[in-house]
Design an enzyme around this catalytic site. Sequence first.
Site, PDB file in Angstrom:
ATOM      1  N   TYR B  36       0.782  -1.058   0.215  1.00  0.00           N
ATOM      2  CA  TYR B  36      -0.009  -0.189   0.138  1.00  0.00           C
ATOM      3  C   TYR B  36       0.887   1.298   0.028  1.00  0.00           C
ATOM      4  O   TYR B  36       1.983   1.222  -0.742  1.00  0.00           O
ATOM      5  CB  TYR B  36      -0.770  -0.290   1.256  1.00  0.00           C
ATOM      6  CG  TYR B  36      -2.219   0.671   1.195  1.00  0.00           C
ATOM      7  CD1 TYR B  36      -3.093   0.439   0.064  1.00  0.00           C
ATOM      8  CD2 TYR B  36      -2.593   1.580   1.991  1.00  0.00           C
ATOM      9  CE1 TYR B  36      -4.360   1.206   0.006  1.00  0.00           C
ATOM     10  CE2 TYR B  36      -3.708   2.322   1.974  1.00  0.00           C
ATOM     11  CZ  TYR B  36      -4.498   2.230   0.806  1.00  0.00           C
ATOM     12  OH  TYR B  36      -5.819   2.935   0.860  1.00  0.00           O
ATOM     13  N   LYS B  91     -19.686 -20.952 -10.760  1.00  0.00           N
ATOM     14  CA  LYS B  91     -18.786 -20.737 -11.791  1.00  0.00           C
ATOM     15  C   LYS B  91     -17.481 -20.372 -11.699  1.00  0.00           C
ATOM     16  O   LYS B  91     -16.520 -20.725 -12.142  1.00  0.00           O
ATOM     17  CB  LYS B  91     -19.543 -19.954 -12.934  1.00  0.00           C
ATOM     18  CG  LYS B  91     -18.889 -20.011 -14.338  1.00  0.00           C
ATOM     19  CD  LYS B  91     -20.112 -21.117 -15.031  1.00  0.00           C
ATOM     20  CE  LYS B  91     -19.223 -21.132 -16.382  1.00  0.00           C
ATOM     21  NZ  LYS B  91     -20.227 -21.881 -17.237  1.00  0.00           N
ATOM     22  N   GLU B 133     -23.084 -14.758 -18.834  1.00  0.00           N
ATOM     23  CA  GLU B 133     -23.357 -16.063 -18.349  1.00  0.00           C
ATOM     24  C   GLU B 133     -24.779 -16.212 -18.236  1.00  0.00           C
ATOM     25  O   GLU B 133     -25.379 -15.095 -17.610  1.00  0.00           O
ATOM     26  CB  GLU B 133     -22.909 -16.567 -16.988  1.00  0.00           C
ATOM     27  CG  GLU B 133     -23.040 -17.826 -16.628  1.00  0.00           C
ATOM     28  CD  GLU B 133     -22.137 -19.021 -17.270  1.00  0.00           C
ATOM     29  OE1 GLU B 133     -20.965 -18.641 -17.616  1.00  0.00           O
ATOM     30  OE2 GLU B 133     -22.402 -20.024 -17.211  1.00  0.00           O
ATOM     31  N   ASP B 134     -25.844 -17.087 -18.873  1.00  0.00           N
ATOM     32  CA  ASP B 134     -26.907 -17.053 -18.183  1.00  0.00           C
ATOM     33  C   ASP B 134     -28.051 -15.782 -18.521  1.00  0.00           C
ATOM     34  O   ASP B 134     -28.839 -15.088 -17.887  1.00  0.00           O
ATOM     35  CB  ASP B 134     -27.409 -17.552 -17.003  1.00  0.00           C
ATOM     36  CG  ASP B 134     -27.189 -19.028 -16.680  1.00  0.00           C
ATOM     37  OD1 ASP B 134     -26.579 -19.627 -17.948  1.00  0.00           O
ATOM     38  OD2 ASP B 134     -27.119 -19.317 -15.526  1.00  0.00           O
ATOM     39  N   ALA B 192     -33.321 -22.835 -30.844  1.00  0.00           N
ATOM     40  CA  ALA B 192     -32.514 -21.938 -31.690  1.00  0.00           C
ATOM     41  C   ALA B 192     -32.015 -20.644 -30.760  1.00  0.00           C
ATOM     42  O   ALA B 192     -32.211 -19.658 -31.129  1.00  0.00           O
ATOM     43  CB  ALA B 192     -33.490 -21.341 -32.862  1.00  0.00           C
ATOM     44  N   GLY B 193     -31.730 -21.044 -29.584  1.00  0.00           N
ATOM     45  CA  GLY B 193     -31.516 -20.058 -28.311  1.00  0.00           C
ATOM     46  C   GLY B 193     -29.996 -19.843 -28.792  1.00  0.00           C
ATOM     47  O   GLY B 193     -29.333 -20.013 -29.476  1.00  0.00           O
ATOM     48  N   ASN B 287     -31.368 -30.305 -19.728  1.00  0.00           N
ATOM     49  CA  ASN B 287     -31.022 -30.509 -18.264  1.00  0.00           C
ATOM     50  C   ASN B 287     -32.307 -30.211 -17.425  1.00  0.00           C
ATOM     51  O   ASN B 287     -32.669 -29.120 -17.487  1.00  0.00           O
ATOM     52  CB  ASN B 287     -29.788 -29.819 -18.132  1.00  0.00           C
ATOM     53  CG  ASN B 287     -28.860 -30.604 -17.410  1.00  0.00           C
ATOM     54  OD1 ASN B 287     -28.753 -31.719 -17.082  1.00  0.00           O
ATOM     55  ND2 ASN B 287     -27.450 -30.228 -17.779  1.00  0.00           N
ATOM     56  N   ASN B 318     -19.879 -27.955 -20.389  1.00  0.00           N
ATOM     57  CA  ASN B 318     -19.048 -26.973 -20.648  1.00  0.00           C
ATOM     58  C   ASN B 318     -17.723 -26.742 -19.774  1.00  0.00           C
ATOM     59  O   ASN B 318     -17.062 -25.982 -20.117  1.00  0.00           O
ATOM     60  CB  ASN B 318     -19.878 -25.726 -20.111  1.00  0.00           C
ATOM     61  CG  ASN B 318     -20.836 -25.352 -21.306  1.00  0.00           C
ATOM     62  OD1 ASN B 318     -21.345 -26.415 -21.766  1.00  0.00           O
ATOM     63  ND2 ASN B 318     -21.290 -24.018 -21.663  1.00  0.00           N
TER      64      ASN B 318
END
Lengths: 388, 388
Positions: B36, B91, B133-134, B192-193, B287, B318
């Site tokens: 610091y 994750k 993500e998501d 188709a996502g 899933n 993944n």
Amino acid sequence: MDYSKKAIALHKKLKGKISICSKVPVKNKHDLSLAYTPGVAAVCQLIAKDKKEVFTHTIKANTVAVVSDGSAVLGLGNIGPEAAMPVMEGKAVLFKEFGDVDAFPICLSTQETEKIVETIKLIAPGFGGINLEDISAPRCFEVEEKLKKELDIPVFHDDQHGTAIVVLAALLNALKVVRKNIKDVKVVINGAGAAGMAVAKIFIAAGVDGGKLIMLDSQGAIHSGRTAMNAYKEQIAKITNVEKIKGGLQEALAGADVFVGVSQGNILKPEWVETMAEKPIVFAMANPNPEIAYEAAKKTKIVVFGTGRSDYPNQINNILAFPGIFRGALDARVPAITEEMKLAAAKAIAGLILAKELKANYIMPKPFDKRVAKAVANAVKKSAAARR
Amino acid sequence: MDYSKKAIALHKKLKGKISICSKVPVKNKHDLSLAYTPGVAAVCQLIAKDKKEVFTHTIKANTVAVVSDGSAVLGLGNIGPEAAMPVMEGKAVLFKEFGDVDAFPICLSTQETEKIVETIKLIAPGFGGINLEDISAPRCFEVEEKLKKELDIPVFHDDQHGTAIVVLAALLNALKVVRKNIKDVKVVINGAGAAGMAVAKIFIAAGVDGGKLIMLDSQGAIHSGRTAMNAYKEQIAKITNVEKIKGGLQEALAGADVFVGVSQGNILKPEWVETMAEKPIVFAMANPNPEIAYEAAKKTKIVVFGTGRSDYPNQINNILAFPGIFRGALDARVPAITEEMKLAAAKAIAGLILAKELKANYIMPKPFDKRVAKAVANAVKKSAAARR
């Protein structure tokens, strides 16, 4: 000692001073099924049903964002978000070491008030608190005000409130040494940026007579009716310096009991100190060079002298405040850090020096004193409980 | 086994699955002066002078933001940013365990494309990469596209590209098992996502004849001229299904060699499978319930069957991709993760199964196989080096 080369070598070797640690093992399918899918889905659904559960089942419980726009980093000025990172990482290290708080640096590539506010609001769901850092005045005031209105987690600008808390702690003990009453003292604060403003406000909240307090900026003494003032200075002018004393630091200091410098090195002349009241208290906080050097101060009539430096007595360092403040705020899960909590924190820090130990050269606990963060956290929690 | 209760208890006990760890000691003044002030100022100035140094002296070197808006979390749908936290923390745990990457969850309280993009841009200075993500489709495509244009660090939407990489790895090995050439196979992708679109693109990049590939959404087969399509479906319609086959999954499947499901459980009927070409490959990725149950699939003519589940053979997960992808990207300090890198990663994963081991029930390395992340990282680094 020159720390520059050593610090650069250390930072290069480490590639950053913090890392992410996992609290769960993931060595096999079973571990994975609990920490991640499929088990985690039940935790998500629990929170989806009742948002409050995020405080008890996720890192929000113990995580603070250390946010800067890089506009006022240390004494280096506006060096930008990338260059601010080493300081914010250092802050995160201190949060962990002293308060067991998980702090994560967020350095923003904008210096627009609205964008800073909006960004912090949008990233807030995963954080239990926001510690603003090294954002220049007056932007820092606006950012803090707006965030406090819009967020239900504590927002704390350390350059303001951390500094204010530790300077007040120092004042409380220094007054005991010189046997003066806080209601009677005349205070001069040199510097009307983030720290100066917050010091003035907490002093008044603690009992200092605002009418007798004089703040100065680069244009001299602030008083109502003066020109070249932003909204925050206008505001402070209304509650300070009722005699409308004009001029510079020399004029303001005549008869003052307390000087607080949050400005720049070597601007307080020894001969001016001699015009102060008897047994003056001087906190020269500019870093690395105080408003008056330690050696020069020793030759004046100053009785209690404090600085931000570790190599002189009476180091007045934010590290005494912020880890305990957030430790207490997170534990009590308060939506905001109130004025009462800040006052209680200052008193707790001051209170760690026992009456029999207290002397002109020993008014503050040491930065590495492990009792401090606990005492501050307890003070915050007690204050929070009293409000309920 | 029901993991729900155990997972909730674990999360409550831990209050979050990650913490911040300090890499430097701060036990005394000397430590503090290096980590610091005052030492840190030299590091700040170094970066202020040359912004690139942020990659070598701060956590940016190894830190990835895991960003979600909570709009498409697991199979739970739009549950919001707070409820998404347990997944994003999970994750981060996996990033650390498998890739030694420091990942930090950022859950955003907005679901507007522009605000998501802006926020990520503004917090980017301290991060070496962005893992989206998501985030629901089609918003995720826009967010990713815009960020890629505006940021000089890798942006990777795991639901798209992580899935695409592992499904391609599975396809490469499955084709060896059934002795078919990638150029000849007719592929049907149901869904188709985010995942479906990315799988289609990487398949075509890897050699699948786009004209023979049929994608389906909830309205049935996608073909040019169809109605009810967003811009991304319009785009994919131009390069797939040249015969403009219409109808539902049943119609699309006739004569298909490969089925990829990224849709919902139990929508693939065993009798439709029988209309597929000989030795069909089926990857039922929904899933927790695959498009066709393992037990039902076993009774059909399917030769290679894979799912996302760990309790059946050929788990396509993944976790095999993202830790190594970012490990490689950070090590090579690439500004983007290119199509070549993704292809190289898929080949690297597939290549870990030796020809003599390869069989219908063993086409993918196991999630806990420590070789995988290294192989993927090396593939990314090699691909990066080839571009220079």
